[in-house]
Design a protein around this motif. Structure first.
Motif, short mmCIF file in Angstrom:
data_model
loop_
_atom_site.label_atom_id
_atom_site.label_comp_id
_atom_site.label_asym_id
_atom_site.label_seq_id
_atom_site.Cartn_x
_atom_site.Cartn_y
_atom_site.Cartn_z
N SER A 189 35.89 15.29 -38.12
CA SER A 189 34.55 14.80 -37.80
C SER A 189 34.63 13.52 -36.98
CB SER A 189 33.75 14.56 -39.08
OG SER A 189 33.53 15.75 -39.78
N LEU A 190 35.52 12.62 -37.39
CA LEU A 190 35.75 11.39 -36.62
C LEU A 190 36.18 11.72 -35.19
CD1 LEU A 190 37.68 9.23 -39.26
CD2 LEU A 190 35.33 8.89 -38.51
N LEU A 191 37.12 12.66 -35.08
CA LEU A 191 37.62 13.06 -33.77
C LEU A 191 36.52 13.73 -32.96
CD1 LEU A 191 40.33 12.91 -32.30
CD2 LEU A 191 40.86 15.20 -33.14
N HIS A 192 35.69 14.52 -33.63
CA HIS A 192 34.59 15.23 -32.97
C HIS A 192 33.59 14.23 -32.38
CE1 HIS A 192 32.23 18.79 -32.18
NE2 HIS A 192 31.18 18.28 -32.81
N PHE A 193 33.20 13.24 -33.17
CA PHE A 193 32.26 12.23 -32.69
C PHE A 193 32.88 11.38 -31.58
CE2 PHE A 193 30.16 12.44 -37.08
CZ PHE A 193 29.20 13.32 -36.61
N TYR A 194 34.17 11.12 -31.68
CA TYR A 194 34.85 10.35 -30.65
C TYR A 194 34.77 11.07 -29.30
CZ TYR A 194 38.78 8.77 -27.81
OH TYR A 194 39.55 8.33 -26.76
N HIS A 195 35.03 12.37 -29.32
CA HIS A 195 34.99 13.14 -28.06
C HIS A 195 33.56 13.26 -27.54
CE1 HIS A 195 39.12 14.35 -27.38
NE2 HIS A 195 39.26 14.58 -28.68
N ILE A 196 32.57 13.30 -28.44
CA ILE A 196 31.18 13.32 -27.98
C ILE A 196 30.86 12.05 -27.22
CG2 ILE A 196 28.78 13.22 -28.76
CD1 ILE A 196 29.54 15.11 -31.03
N ARG A 197 31.28 10.91 -27.77
CA ARG A 197 31.04 9.63 -27.09
C ARG A 197 31.84 9.55 -25.79
NH1 ARG A 197 26.73 7.04 -28.78
NH2 ARG A 197 27.59 5.27 -27.65
N LYS A 198 33.05 10.08 -25.81
CA LYS A 198 33.89 10.04 -24.62
C LYS A 198 33.29 10.85 -23.49
CE LYS A 198 38.67 10.85 -23.17
NZ LYS A 198 40.00 11.37 -23.60
N ASN A 199 32.66 11.98 -23.82
CA ASN A 199 32.06 12.86 -22.81
C ASN A 199 30.56 12.67 -22.66
OD1 ASN A 199 34.57 14.14 -22.38
ND2 ASN A 199 34.22 15.50 -24.13
N LYS A 200 30.06 11.50 -23.04
CA LYS A 200 28.61 11.32 -23.05
C LYS A 200 27.99 11.41 -21.66
CE LYS A 200 28.91 6.24 -22.96
NZ LYS A 200 28.55 5.02 -23.70
N GLY A 201 28.77 11.22 -20.63
CA GLY A 201 28.24 11.33 -19.28
C GLY A 201 27.79 12.72 -18.91
N VAL A 202 28.30 13.75 -19.59
CA VAL A 202 27.92 15.13 -19.26
C VAL A 202 26.96 15.71 -20.29
CG1 VAL A 202 30.07 15.60 -18.05
CG2 VAL A 202 29.92 16.08 -20.49
N LEU A 203 26.54 14.87 -21.25
CA LEU A 203 25.62 15.35 -22.28
C LEU A 203 24.23 14.81 -22.01
CD1 LEU A 203 27.87 14.90 -25.42
CD2 LEU A 203 27.43 16.99 -24.17
N PRO A 204 23.20 15.65 -22.05
CA PRO A 204 21.85 15.19 -21.70
C PRO A 204 21.19 14.35 -22.77
CG PRO A 204 21.82 17.50 -22.40
CD PRO A 204 23.27 17.09 -22.32
N TYR A 205 21.79 14.25 -23.97
CA TYR A 205 21.11 13.55 -25.05
C TYR A 205 21.76 12.23 -25.39
CZ TYR A 205 24.84 15.97 -27.59
OH TYR A 205 26.05 16.45 -28.00
N LEU A 206 22.75 11.77 -24.61
CA LEU A 206 23.36 10.46 -24.85
C LEU A 206 23.19 9.58 -23.61
CD1 LEU A 206 26.68 11.37 -26.67
CD2 LEU A 206 24.66 10.34 -27.66
#
Length: 206
Positions: A189-206
């Protein structure tokens, strides 16, 4: 990784447009919340559960009949486990339907799918612990199905070396349920959230 994890849970600033739930439906966050409920209620249950073939079922009866709030805590733990499975499944389905598994998020997709598999396995290991008739027969059925899979006999030998509900198998299911699988789930889960933050430029909700 820990810094990005806490930033994801407690962002300092949130844009108004990012509060809309039409894309993610907050399924990932709700799934992690139910996981935290499972951890909290599971810790409380540890004070009374006895992982012994002779004492497991009696300890559940004692918890539900003689401990203040015991029935409520156990029911909450059970309902949270159902909710966790449902939410993480819906979250996975949402990722598939919205194409959120595509490049450059393939690695995070694998991590998320691994979390789904861990959630299912966690539920399965916990199902045996009350050691009532339903738990015994359901686990027996699961072991029969496991035998049909590749390397299934070897996996069954590791999980159930002395028969379903016997001393060694119960201890192994208990250790997997309260230590091994939750630890792996938290780490992923920690790793999952880390990658979400890392790829936030391609996500429309961050």
């Amino acid at each position: 990784m820990f810094k990005d994890f806490f930033k994801h849970l407690f962002p300092r600033v949130v844009l108004k447009k990012n509060l809309r739930i039409s894309y993610t439906f907050c399924l990932g966050g709700m799934a992690f919340t139910t996981f935290m409920v499972l951890v909290a209620t599971g810790i409380l249950l540890l004070f009374y559960y006895r992982p012994s073939p002779r004492e497991a079922f009696d300890s559940i009866l004692f918890l539900e009949t003689s401990v203040f709030g015991g029935r409520y805590v156990r029911s909450l733990h059970r309902l949270a486990s159902h909710g966790f499975l449902l939410l993480i499944f819906l979250h996975t389905l949402r990722v598939i339907l919205t194409g959120a598994y595509a490049k450059p998020r393939q690695r995070n997709w694998v991590i998320g799918f691994s979390l789904l598999c861990l959630a299912i396995f966690e539920a399965y290991t916990g199902y045996l612990l009350p050691l009532d008739q339903l738990a015994l027969w359901a686990t027996q059925t699961g072991m029969k199905l496991l035998e049909t899979a590749p390397l299934g006999n070897m996996a069954k030998g590791i999980l159930v070396p002395d028969g379903v509900g016997e001393t060694l198998s119960l201890i192994r299911f208990y250790a997997l349920h309260i230590i091994v699988v939750p630890t792996l789930t938290l780490f992923l889960s920690l790793l999952h959230f880390y990658h979400i933050r890392k790829n936030k430029g391609v996500l429309p909700y961050l």
